[in-house]
Scaffold this active site. Structure first.
Site, PDB file in Angstrom:
ATOM      1  N   LEU A  69       0.875  -1.182   0.000  1.00 16.77           N
ATOM      2  CA  LEU A  69       0.000   0.000   0.000  1.00 16.77           C
ATOM      3  C   LEU A  69       0.900   1.216   0.000  1.00 16.77           C
ATOM      4  O   LEU A  69       1.713   1.381   0.926  1.00 16.77           O
ATOM      5  CB  LEU A  69      -0.894  -0.002   1.257  1.00 16.77           C
ATOM      6  CG  LEU A  69      -1.664   1.285   1.556  1.00 16.77           C
ATOM      7  CD1 LEU A  69      -2.645   1.627   0.431  1.00 16.77           C
ATOM      8  CD2 LEU A  69      -2.423   1.164   2.877  1.00 16.77           C
ATOM      9  N   GLU A 103       1.808  -7.773   7.084  1.00 20.21           N
ATOM     10  CA  GLU A 103       3.055  -7.574   7.821  1.00 20.21           C
ATOM     11  C   GLU A 103       3.501  -6.136   7.607  1.00 20.21           C
ATOM     12  O   GLU A 103       3.356  -5.614   6.502  1.00 20.21           O
ATOM     13  CB  GLU A 103       4.182  -8.480   7.303  1.00 20.21           C
ATOM     14  CG  GLU A 103       4.076  -9.926   7.722  1.00 20.21           C
ATOM     15  CD  GLU A 103       3.400 -10.761   6.657  1.00 20.21           C
ATOM     16  OE1 GLU A 103       3.299 -10.296   5.507  1.00 20.21           O
ATOM     17  OE2 GLU A 103       2.953 -11.880   6.984  1.00 20.21           O
ATOM     18  N   ASN A 108       7.823   1.301  10.966  1.00 19.29           N
ATOM     19  CA  ASN A 108       6.926   2.067  10.078  1.00 19.29           C
ATOM     20  C   ASN A 108       5.715   2.584  10.853  1.00 19.29           C
ATOM     21  O   ASN A 108       4.584   2.106  10.708  1.00 19.29           O
ATOM     22  CB  ASN A 108       6.491   1.183   8.898  1.00 19.29           C
ATOM     23  CG  ASN A 108       5.876   1.989   7.774  1.00 19.29           C
ATOM     24  OD1 ASN A 108       5.530   3.154   7.957  1.00 19.29           O
ATOM     25  ND2 ASN A 108       5.720   1.376   6.625  1.00 19.29           N
ATOM     26  N   TYR A 115      -3.122   1.318  10.188  1.00 22.52           N
ATOM     27  CA  TYR A 115      -3.775   0.016  10.360  1.00 22.52           C
ATOM     28  C   TYR A 115      -4.534  -0.046  11.686  1.00 22.52           C
ATOM     29  O   TYR A 115      -5.636  -0.594  11.750  1.00 22.52           O
ATOM     30  CB  TYR A 115      -2.753  -1.118  10.236  1.00 22.52           C
ATOM     31  CG  TYR A 115      -2.067  -1.149   8.884  1.00 22.52           C
ATOM     32  CD1 TYR A 115      -2.804  -0.972   7.710  1.00 22.52           C
ATOM     33  CD2 TYR A 115      -0.699  -1.335   8.759  1.00 22.52           C
ATOM     34  CE1 TYR A 115      -2.184  -0.964   6.466  1.00 22.52           C
ATOM     35  CE2 TYR A 115      -0.073  -1.333   7.517  1.00 22.52           C
ATOM     36  CZ  TYR A 115      -0.819  -1.145   6.375  1.00 22.52           C
ATOM     37  OH  TYR A 115      -0.209  -1.137   5.151  1.00 22.52           O
TER      38      TYR A 115
HETATM   39  C1  COA Z   1       1.404   4.477   5.250  1.00 22.12           C
HETATM   40  C2  COA Z   1       0.740   5.289   4.140  1.00 22.12           C
HETATM   41  C3  COA Z   1       0.181   4.325   3.083  1.00 22.12           C
HETATM   42  C4  COA Z   1      -0.411   6.117   4.764  1.00 22.12           C
HETATM   43  O1  COA Z   1      -1.141   6.732   3.713  1.00 22.12           O
HETATM   44  P1  COA Z   1      -1.932   8.113   3.905  1.00 22.12           P
HETATM   45  O2  COA Z   1      -2.816   8.298   2.744  1.00 22.12           O
HETATM   46  O3  COA Z   1      -0.976   9.194   4.213  1.00 22.12           O
HETATM   47  O4  COA Z   1      -2.786   7.785   5.221  1.00 22.12           O
HETATM   48  P2  COA Z   1      -4.208   8.401   5.578  1.00 22.12           P
HETATM   49  O5  COA Z   1      -4.210   9.873   5.240  1.00 22.12           O
HETATM   50  O6  COA Z   1      -5.280   7.559   4.981  1.00 22.12           O
HETATM   51  O7  COA Z   1      -4.193   8.249   7.148  1.00 22.12           O
HETATM   52  C5  COA Z   1      -5.004   7.327   7.813  1.00 22.12           C
HETATM   53  C6  COA Z   1      -4.619   7.271   9.268  1.00 22.12           C
HETATM   54  O8  COA Z   1      -3.290   6.810   9.409  1.00 22.12           O
HETATM   55  C7  COA Z   1      -2.606   7.566  10.407  1.00 22.12           C
HETATM   56  N1  COA Z   1      -1.427   8.153   9.758  1.00 22.12           N
HETATM   57  C8  COA Z   1      -1.137   8.188   8.433  1.00 22.12           C
HETATM   58  N2  COA Z   1       0.052   8.789   8.224  1.00 22.12           N
HETATM   59  C9  COA Z   1       0.522   9.129   9.449  1.00 22.12           C
HETATM   60  C10 COA Z   1       1.714   9.753   9.891  1.00 22.12           C
HETATM   61  N3  COA Z   1       2.666  10.174   9.045  1.00 22.12           N
HETATM   62  N4  COA Z   1       1.869   9.921  11.236  1.00 22.12           N
HETATM   63  C11 COA Z   1       0.923   9.514  12.104  1.00 22.12           C
HETATM   64  N5  COA Z   1      -0.229   8.909  11.725  1.00 22.12           N
HETATM   65  C12 COA Z   1      -0.422   8.721  10.424  1.00 22.12           C
HETATM   66  C13 COA Z   1      -3.547   8.592  10.930  1.00 22.12           C
HETATM   67  O9  COA Z   1      -4.013   8.081  12.159  1.00 22.12           O
HETATM   68  C14 COA Z   1      -4.680   8.639   9.940  1.00 22.12           C
HETATM   69  O10 COA Z   1      -5.936   8.644  10.535  1.00 22.12           O
HETATM   70  P3  COA Z   1      -6.682  10.008  10.922  1.00 22.12           P
HETATM   71  O11 COA Z   1      -6.368  11.001   9.841  1.00 22.12           O
HETATM   72  O12 COA Z   1      -8.104   9.594  10.943  1.00 22.12           O
HETATM   73  O13 COA Z   1      -6.097  10.356  12.227  1.00 22.12           O
HETATM   74  C15 COA Z   1       1.751   6.299   3.494  1.00 22.12           C
HETATM   75  O14 COA Z   1       2.389   7.011   4.511  1.00 22.12           O
HETATM   76  C16 COA Z   1       2.814   5.627   2.612  1.00 22.12           C
HETATM   77  O15 COA Z   1       2.621   5.441   1.408  1.00 22.12           O
HETATM   78  N6  COA Z   1       3.981   5.291   3.216  1.00 22.12           N
HETATM   79  C17 COA Z   1       5.108   4.682   2.468  1.00 22.12           C
HETATM   80  C18 COA Z   1       4.783   3.257   2.055  1.00 22.12           C
HETATM   81  C19 COA Z   1       4.455   2.376   3.227  1.00 22.12           C
HETATM   82  O16 COA Z   1       5.152   2.380   4.247  1.00 22.12           O
HETATM   83  N7  COA Z   1       3.378   1.579   3.084  1.00 22.12           N
HETATM   84  C20 COA Z   1       2.944   0.632   4.085  1.00 22.12           C
HETATM   85  C21 COA Z   1       3.537  -0.689   3.800  1.00 22.12           C
HETATM   86  S1  COA Z   1       3.036  -1.890   5.025  1.00 22.12           S
END
Ligand code: COA
Length: 150
Positions: A69, A103, A108, A115
């Site tokens: 993701l 996983e 991270n 999650y």
């Molecule tokens: C992890 C990832 C997919 C999150 O995507 P995103 O679109 O930014 O996340 P969302 O905006 O949907 O956030 C959803 C929830 O996650 C949490 N969250 C997301 N990013 C966060 C951050 N940087 N710090 C703290 N909480 C975070 C928040 O609680 C948020 O919920 P809320 O807004 O209701 O409080 C993104 O940071 C990413 O692409 N990371 C690099 C790739 C990766 O590590 N993927 C996961 C592999 S297992």
């Protein structure tokens, strides 16, 4: 206008670019090609026809496995990761899956937060599951295993 639709072969280069921009340990081109060849269910989220992120998963018996993701950094923290994961769970439910498992690297924290927010709970760890982060002088890194009933 936000849309979620299946990932198609021609999205490969855009997906790779997002992966390399966003993920500290990106999947290789070969890994993405393999996921397409194996026909893993995969979705992209678009905003005004630009791909903002994607999700790759798989079904095994009655279990959905979230494999990857990624949201492009310029589109992060807008709820798109949550939207893609929710869409995956909706589709998995329709396919009769009973649970989702994933996983995640223990370092991270943003992914773990996402999650947890979605209702996943830690059910275990896999020792030395990932290759390490040389910057942090880690040879290998443990995975946290998380699960959510559907
Ligand atoms: C992890 C990832 C997919 C999150 O995507 P995103 O679109 O930014 O996340 P969302 O905006 O949907 O956030 C959803 C929830 O996650 C949490 N969250 C997301 N990013 C966060 C951050 N940087 N710090 C703290 N909480 C975070 C928040 O609680 C948020 O919920 P809320 O807004 O209701 O409080 C993104 O940071 C990413 O692409 N990371 C690099 C790739 C990766 O590590 N993927 C996961 C592999 S297992």
């Amino acid at each position: 206008m936000i849309k979620i639709r299946p990932l198609v072969d021609s999205n490969l280069e855009q997906i790779l670019s997002i992966e390399n921009n966003a993920a500290p340990f990106p999947w290789s081109k070969e890994a993405h090609q393999d996921a397409i060849i194996q026909q893993y269910p995969s979705l992209v989220l678009t905003q005004a026809d630009m791909i903002a992120g994607f999700i790759v998963f798989n079904y095994y018996l009655d279990e959905c496995h979230l494999l990857n993701l990624v949201i492009d950094p310029s589109f992060q923290s807008q709820g798109y990761g949550k939207k893609l994961a929710n869409k995956m769970m909706e589709q998995a439910r329709e396919k009769g899956m009973k649970t989702v498992i994933l996983e995640v690297r223990e370092s991270n924290s943003s992914a773990i937060k996402l999650y947890e927010r979605l209702g996943f709970k830690q059910i275990g760890t896999r020792k030395n599951y990932y290759r390490g982060n040389l910057k942090q002088d880690l040879a290998r890194e443990d995975a946290i295993v998380m699960q959510k009933p559907l």
